[in-house]
Design an enzyme around this catalytic site. Structure first.
Site, PDB file in Angstrom:
ATOM      1  N   GLN A  66      43.598  37.276  29.934  1.00 11.04           N
ATOM      2  CA  GLN A  66      43.964  38.317  30.894  1.00 11.04           C
ATOM      3  C   GLN A  66      43.865  39.693  30.236  1.00 11.04           C
ATOM      4  O   GLN A  66      43.995  39.819  29.014  1.00 11.04           O
ATOM      5  CB  GLN A  66      45.362  38.065  31.451  1.00 11.04           C
ATOM      6  CG  GLN A  66      46.505  38.512  30.583  1.00 11.04           C
ATOM      7  CD  GLN A  66      47.314  39.605  31.236  1.00 11.04           C
ATOM      8  OE1 GLN A  66      46.918  40.131  32.266  1.00 11.04           O
ATOM      9  NE2 GLN A  66      48.420  39.977  30.632  1.00 11.04           N
ATOM     10  N   SER A  82      67.534  43.552  35.015  1.00 13.38           N
ATOM     11  CA  SER A  82      67.481  43.697  36.471  1.00 13.38           C
ATOM     12  C   SER A  82      67.332  42.344  37.147  1.00 13.38           C
ATOM     13  O   SER A  82      67.970  42.067  38.174  1.00 13.38           O
ATOM     14  CB  SER A  82      66.315  44.614  36.852  1.00 13.38           C
ATOM     15  OG  SER A  82      66.125  44.647  38.249  1.00 13.38           O
ATOM     16  N   GLN A  90      59.345  40.748  43.528  1.00  8.97           N
ATOM     17  CA  GLN A  90      57.971  40.554  44.002  1.00  8.97           C
ATOM     18  C   GLN A  90      57.375  39.341  43.313  1.00  8.97           C
ATOM     19  O   GLN A  90      57.424  39.221  42.094  1.00  8.97           O
ATOM     20  CB  GLN A  90      57.110  41.792  43.700  1.00  8.97           C
ATOM     21  CG  GLN A  90      55.678  41.658  44.223  1.00  8.97           C
ATOM     22  CD  GLN A  90      54.868  42.926  43.975  1.00  8.97           C
ATOM     23  OE1 GLN A  90      55.376  43.897  43.442  1.00  8.97           O
ATOM     24  NE2 GLN A  90      53.606  42.904  44.365  1.00  8.97           N
ATOM     25  N   GLU A 108      52.364  38.848  34.713  1.00  5.87           N
ATOM     26  CA  GLU A 108      52.855  38.298  33.444  1.00  5.87           C
ATOM     27  C   GLU A 108      54.116  39.016  32.967  1.00  5.87           C
ATOM     28  O   GLU A 108      54.999  38.392  32.382  1.00  5.87           O
ATOM     29  CB  GLU A 108      51.771  38.377  32.363  1.00  5.87           C
ATOM     30  CG  GLU A 108      52.233  37.789  31.041  1.00  5.87           C
ATOM     31  CD  GLU A 108      51.143  37.689  29.993  1.00  5.87           C
ATOM     32  OE1 GLU A 108      51.483  37.530  28.814  1.00  5.87           O
ATOM     33  OE2 GLU A 108      49.961  37.765  30.352  1.00  5.87           O
ATOM     34  N   ARG A 109      54.215  40.295  33.226  1.00  9.28           N
ATOM     35  CA  ARG A 109      55.395  41.039  32.787  1.00  9.28           C
ATOM     36  C   ARG A 109      56.649  40.499  33.474  1.00  9.28           C
ATOM     37  O   ARG A 109      57.693  40.319  32.822  1.00  9.28           O
ATOM     38  CB  ARG A 109      55.209  42.530  33.101  1.00  9.28           C
ATOM     39  CG  ARG A 109      56.361  43.416  32.654  1.00  9.28           C
ATOM     40  CD  ARG A 109      55.970  44.888  32.762  1.00  9.28           C
ATOM     41  NE  ARG A 109      57.089  45.763  32.495  1.00  9.28           N
ATOM     42  CZ  ARG A 109      57.928  46.218  33.419  1.00  9.28           C
ATOM     43  NH1 ARG A 109      57.741  45.895  34.694  1.00  9.28           N
ATOM     44  NH2 ARG A 109      58.924  46.995  33.089  1.00  9.28           N
ATOM     45  N   GLU A 146      44.306  43.912  39.977  1.00  7.58           N
ATOM     46  CA  GLU A 146      45.736  43.766  40.236  1.00  7.58           C
ATOM     47  C   GLU A 146      46.549  44.603  39.249  1.00  7.58           C
ATOM     48  O   GLU A 146      47.472  45.316  39.627  1.00  7.58           O
ATOM     49  CB  GLU A 146      46.132  42.291  40.126  1.00  7.58           C
ATOM     50  CG  GLU A 146      47.633  42.025  40.146  1.00  7.58           C
ATOM     51  CD  GLU A 146      48.282  42.312  41.485  1.00  7.58           C
ATOM     52  OE1 GLU A 146      49.509  42.478  41.525  1.00  7.58           O
ATOM     53  OE2 GLU A 146      47.545  42.375  42.490  1.00  7.58           O
ATOM     54  N   ASN A 147      46.208  44.522  37.977  1.00 11.01           N
ATOM     55  CA  ASN A 147      46.951  45.270  36.959  1.00 11.01           C
ATOM     56  C   ASN A 147      46.748  46.775  37.110  1.00 11.01           C
ATOM     57  O   ASN A 147      47.674  47.558  36.893  1.00 11.01           O
ATOM     58  CB  ASN A 147      46.531  44.819  35.561  1.00 11.01           C
ATOM     59  CG  ASN A 147      47.212  43.529  35.131  1.00 11.01           C
ATOM     60  OD1 ASN A 147      48.385  43.518  34.778  1.00 11.01           O
ATOM     61  ND2 ASN A 147      46.482  42.425  35.173  1.00 11.01           N
TER      62      ASN A 147
END
Length: 388
Positions: A66, A82, A90, A108-109, A146-147
């Site tokens: 990735q 959080s 999401q 991934e984050r 996406e990123n």
């Protein structure tokens, strides 16, 4: 009769084959089915087959190919805190592999933060039928887009991702169209791959602005290191000064290359008060007439600049005058207030251009001071001598 007809037809085809021997052995005819298997164009409908699920975090694995490589640990911890409080807001996107295993397409984050937070499950949009993942052009393009849309990638990550798309066979223009960015953005990022490791590290750590890094990428690797040393020591008043420095170095490199030599910056920046002719090697080769003309032109220019003091005094006087008195004095004068103001505005514009040109001259002097022009074979000889 049908069987007989089929046999006869087969014989006719066999009989014609020698006459079209070249056509019978066309590689394209055999490769067509393989292309369909390798590039699953029909898989597009399958991409629409997505389901929202809550998956065990441990059933998901990252995609080693990735585009995103760097994750800020502090921000990751903030996201983990959080998630502990309100959960993942999401869903991440994954593709089904087999036997209850999934691989991340994007998010991934959030997945890493979920693991750090110690939660057992995570919402995920599961895509079925998407084969190959980031190992394919379509899969990798999807991941990059996406990123980028989430502004999750650093400039160097973008650069490496764009280069991988180029390695798939795309042009920079095609990459730009696929990811929804301008060609200029893609090309600027690709230029960052020319940075030496030390400058790349400075960019990653935020010690070097990305715009300035682009200028640094235009000069040779050795001079990039010398530039970074100067930047780290704070020897540029502004970012624009540093950009102009790199531009001037590039011009010097191109000029040196036209003479089959190398332009190499000194490791340490010179004393800024140094103002002698030794930084201009072309003067050493100039004849007496050329030297005399330079000295004459120099004295004449310095004399003209010295006379600007009178203009400065006049402007200072006008600046300090009472506006009402100024209006009284100039209203009946030739040109009036507006005409004389236009003259001063013109002087201001010319003075600005002159100042900018002097700034470029200062950059040229700074670049040349302490720099060397080295023949490549001489450098090689020196290196061999040092090694021995």
């Amino acid at each position: 009769m049908t069987a007989t007809t089929a046999t006869a037809t087969a014989k006719k085809a066999t009989g014609k084959a020698p006459a079209k021997k070249g056509a019978a052995k066309k590689p394209a005819a055999r490769k067509a089915p393989a292309k369909k298997a390798a590039a699953p164009a029909p898989a597009a409908p399958a991409e629409l087959k997505t389901t929202l699920k809550v998956l065990p975090v441990e059933s998901i694995e990252r995609d080693e190919n990735q585009p995103r490589e760097i994750f800020d640990e502090e921000k990751l911890q903030e996201l983990a805190d959080s998630i502990k409080e309100i959960g993942v807001q999401q869903a991440i996107t994954v593709r089904y592999i087999s036997r209850g295993k999934y691989r991340i397409i994007s998010g991934e984050r959030r997945w890493r933060a979920s693991r750090k937070a110690g939660v057992a499950t995570i919402p995920a949009m599961v895509m079925h039928g998407l084969e190959g993942g980031s190992e394919t052009l379509e899969g990798f393009t999807r991941s990059v887009a996406e990123n980028l849309s989430r502004a999750d990638m650093s400039p160097l990550e973008e650069a490496r991702a764009f280069q991988k798309l180029v390695d798939f066979g795309l042009t920079a223009e095609e990459v730009a169209k696929r990811i929804g960015k301008s060609w200029n953005h893609v090309d600027n990022r690709l230029q960052l791959l020319k940075l030496v490791p030390a400058v790349q590290e400075a960019l990653i750590k935020g010690h070097l602005p990305v715009g300035l890094a682009w200028y640094a990428a235009q000069i040779s690797p050795a001079n990039q290191n010398a530039f970074l040393a100067r930047w780290s020591r704070g020897q540029f008043a502004t970012i624009r000064d540093a950009e102009q420095f790199c531009q001037r170095v590039r011009l010097e490199e191109q000029d040196a290359a036209s003479q089959s030599v190398m332009f190499v910056l000194a490791e340490d920046a010179p004393d800024p008060s140094r103002t002698d002719d030794s930084m201009f090697p072309e003067l050493a080769e100039a004849d007496i007439d050329r030297r005399e003309r330079i000295i004459s032109d120099r004295n004449r220019l310095v004399g003209k600049i010295g006379r600007l003091g009178a203009a400065g005094e006049i402007l200072q006087e006008i600046a300090n005058m009472d506006p009402d008195e100024l209006a009284l004095l100039l209203s009946g004068a030739h040109g009036g207030i507006s005409g004389n103001r236009m003259r001063i505005d013109h002087l201001r514009q010319v003075a600005t251009k002159a100042s900018q040109n002097l700034a470029k001259a200062a950059t040229a002097a700074t670049v040349r001071a302490g720099a060397l022009r080295v023949a490549p074979d001489m450098e090689a000889t020196t290196t061999e001598a040092d090694a021995s």
